[in-house]
Every structure is written in C-alpha cells, then in structure tokens.
Design an enzyme around this catalytic site. Structure first.
Site, PDB file in Angstrom:
ATOM      1  CB  CYS A   2      -0.971  -0.015   1.183  1.00  0.00           C
ATOM      2  SG  CYS A   2      -0.322   0.673   2.722  1.00  0.00           S
ATOM      3  CG  ASP A  28      -1.447  14.979   5.049  1.00  0.00           C
ATOM      4  OD1 ASP A  28      -2.143  14.088   5.556  1.00  0.00           O
ATOM      5  OD2 ASP A  28      -1.646  15.424   3.898  1.00  0.00           O
ATOM      6  CG  ASN A  86     -10.433  10.694   8.659  1.00  0.00           C
ATOM      7  OD1 ASN A  86     -11.188  11.231   9.464  1.00  0.00           O
ATOM      8  ND2 ASN A  86      -9.581  11.375   7.908  1.00  0.00           N
ATOM      9  N   GLY A  92     -14.308   8.514   6.132  1.00  0.00           N
ATOM     10  CA  GLY A  92     -13.524   9.352   5.231  1.00  0.00           C
ATOM     11  C   GLY A  92     -12.097   8.896   5.029  1.00  0.00           C
ATOM     12  CB  THR A  94      -8.384   8.720   1.245  1.00  0.00           C
ATOM     13  OG1 THR A  94      -7.321   9.370   1.946  1.00  0.00           O
ATOM     14  CG2 THR A  94      -9.634   9.584   1.281  1.00  0.00           C
ATOM     15  CG  HIS A  97      -0.695   1.538   6.468  1.00  0.00           C
ATOM     16  ND1 HIS A  97       0.389   0.777   6.006  1.00  0.00           N
ATOM     17  CD2 HIS A  97      -0.402   1.831   7.760  1.00  0.00           C
ATOM     18  CE1 HIS A  97       1.275   0.631   6.966  1.00  0.00           C
ATOM     19  NE2 HIS A  97       0.826   1.265   8.049  1.00  0.00           N
ATOM     20  CG  HIS A  99      -3.355   7.337   8.316  1.00  0.00           C
ATOM     21  ND1 HIS A  99      -3.990   6.431   7.493  1.00  0.00           N
ATOM     22  CD2 HIS A  99      -3.938   8.536   8.077  1.00  0.00           C
ATOM     23  CE1 HIS A  99      -4.905   7.071   6.779  1.00  0.00           C
ATOM     24  NE2 HIS A  99      -4.905   8.346   7.116  1.00  0.00           N
ATOM     25  CG  HIS A 101      -4.878  12.869   9.899  1.00  0.00           C
ATOM     26  ND1 HIS A 101      -4.583  13.365   8.648  1.00  0.00           N
ATOM     27  CD2 HIS A 101      -5.604  11.738   9.677  1.00  0.00           C
ATOM     28  CE1 HIS A 101      -5.108  12.576   7.712  1.00  0.00           C
ATOM     29  NE2 HIS A 101      -5.739  11.583   8.315  1.00  0.00           N
TER      30      HIS A 101
HETATM   31  P1  5GP Z   1      -7.087   9.795   5.313  1.00  0.00           P
HETATM   32  O1  5GP Z   1      -7.930  10.581   4.359  1.00  0.00           O
HETATM   33  O2  5GP Z   1      -6.973   8.343   4.890  1.00  0.00           O
HETATM   34  O3  5GP Z   1      -7.477   9.951   6.754  1.00  0.00           O
HETATM   35  O4  5GP Z   1      -5.648  10.444   5.247  1.00  0.00           O
HETATM   36  C1  5GP Z   1      -4.754  10.212   4.212  1.00  0.00           C
HETATM   37  C2  5GP Z   1      -3.800  11.366   4.224  1.00  0.00           C
HETATM   38  O5  5GP Z   1      -2.656  10.989   3.464  1.00  0.00           O
HETATM   39  C3  5GP Z   1      -4.348  12.630   3.563  1.00  0.00           C
HETATM   40  O6  5GP Z   1      -4.354  13.692   4.521  1.00  0.00           O
HETATM   41  C4  5GP Z   1      -3.418  12.884   2.404  1.00  0.00           C
HETATM   42  O7  5GP Z   1      -3.142  14.260   2.208  1.00  0.00           O
HETATM   43  C5  5GP Z   1      -2.174  12.111   2.787  1.00  0.00           C
HETATM   44  N1  5GP Z   1      -1.406  11.599   1.658  1.00  0.00           N
HETATM   45  C6  5GP Z   1      -1.898  10.965   0.569  1.00  0.00           C
HETATM   46  N2  5GP Z   1      -0.896  10.608  -0.254  1.00  0.00           N
HETATM   47  C7  5GP Z   1       0.256  11.030   0.344  1.00  0.00           C
HETATM   48  C8  5GP Z   1       1.629  10.954  -0.036  1.00  0.00           C
HETATM   49  O8  5GP Z   1       2.011  10.417  -1.082  1.00  0.00           O
HETATM   50  N3  5GP Z   1       2.532  11.500   0.827  1.00  0.00           N
HETATM   51  C9  5GP Z   1       2.154  12.112   1.990  1.00  0.00           C
HETATM   52  N4  5GP Z   1       3.126  12.618   2.756  1.00  0.00           N
HETATM   53  N5  5GP Z   1       0.863  12.183   2.374  1.00  0.00           N
HETATM   54  C10 5GP Z   1      -0.079  11.658   1.560  1.00  0.00           C
HETATM   55 ZN    ZN Z   2       0.358  -0.557   4.377  1.00  0.00          ZN
END
Ligand code: 5GP
Ligand code: ZN
Length: 113
Positions: A2, A28, A86, A92, A94, A97, A99, A101
């Site tokens: 991933c 991020d 999330n 929400g 995306t 994996h 994580h 924030h």
């Molecule tokens: P989610 O929406 O799953 O809670 O958070 C995913 C986060 O990963 C988003 O805030 C998005 O900006 C960040 N993100 C997505 N692709 C990348 C990447 O290639 N590098 C970094 N540093 N952050 C990423």
């Molecule tokens: Zn992973």
C-alpha cells in the site's frame, strides 16, 4: 504494497518528523494546518479496528500514542493539538493503512464535535 507501506519502505519520498522501530511519522502532503503529521504504524493494519483486534495491534497502538506525544513535543505544540483518525469509507479514510493525523500550530476553531 500500500502507499504508506511504500513510504515506510523508503520507495516513495516523505519528510520524516520522528521514527522508531514501530512507527514512522511524516508530514502530510496536503497539510490542513502549520503542523500536520501522519503517525503510522510500521506494520500494516487496515484501520483502527484491525489494530484493536490483536494483541500485537494493541501494542502498536500504545506505540502510536507515545509517538503522538513525541511529535507534539518536537513541533512545540505545548498549547495543544488535535488527533484525528478516519476509519473506513464512512469515516472518510482514503489510505487503507491505519494512521493518525496530528494537527496543530494554530488555534483550531472549526469543530464538528
Ligand atoms: P485519510 O484521508 O486516509 O485519513 O488520510 C490520508 C492522508 O494521506 C491525507 O491527509 C493525504 O493528504 C495524505 N497523503 C496521501 N498521499 C500522500 C503521499 O504520497 N505522501 C504524503 N506525505 N501524504 C499523503
Ligand atoms: Zn500498508
């Protein structure tokens, strides 16, 4: 692998804020505040439910909490910060994996709850 497993492996570049043998913390790519750091377990878990479902996942969760504290100290978030997870499509999420924030460096005024 991933996206975050690729970042942890160093195959995709990222800006590291803190790392130990269990977690990797990096900026991020689309920051929502002056500090927006993703705290990510180095072992792949799909989401927080996956982390909760095994002893190992719960151990990683303890490491996540400690890493959040380290990141807040490194970034000087002495006056507070926000932690967001999330979970799943309705939450929400995306990147599938787990994580966490860590957002701060400014007084956060927009509150859903
Ligand atoms: P989610 O929406 O799953 O809670 O958070 C995913 C986060 O990963 C988003 O805030 C998005 O900006 C960040 N993100 C997505 N692709 C990348 C990447 O290639 N590098 C970094 N540093 N952050 C990423
Ligand atoms: Zn992973």
């Amino acid at each position: 692998m991933c996206l975050f497993c690729e970042i942890i492996a160093g195959n995709i570049p990222s800006t590291k804020v803190y790392e130990n043998d269990k977690v990797y913390c990096f900026n991020d790519i689309n920051p929502a505040a002056p500090t927006h750091v993703l705290v990510v377990p180095k072992k792949h878990f799909d989401d927080i439910r996956d982390m909760a479902s095994s002893e190992e996942g719960r151990e990683y969760m303890g490491e996540v909490i400690k890493a959040i504290d380290e990141v807040a100290k490194i970034r000087g978030l002495d006056n507070g910060f926000r932690v967001i997870n999330n979970c799943g499509p309705d939450g929400g999420q995306t990147v599938m994996h787990a994580h966490y924030h860590v957002i701060g460096g400014v007084k956060l005024t927009e509150k859903m709850i």
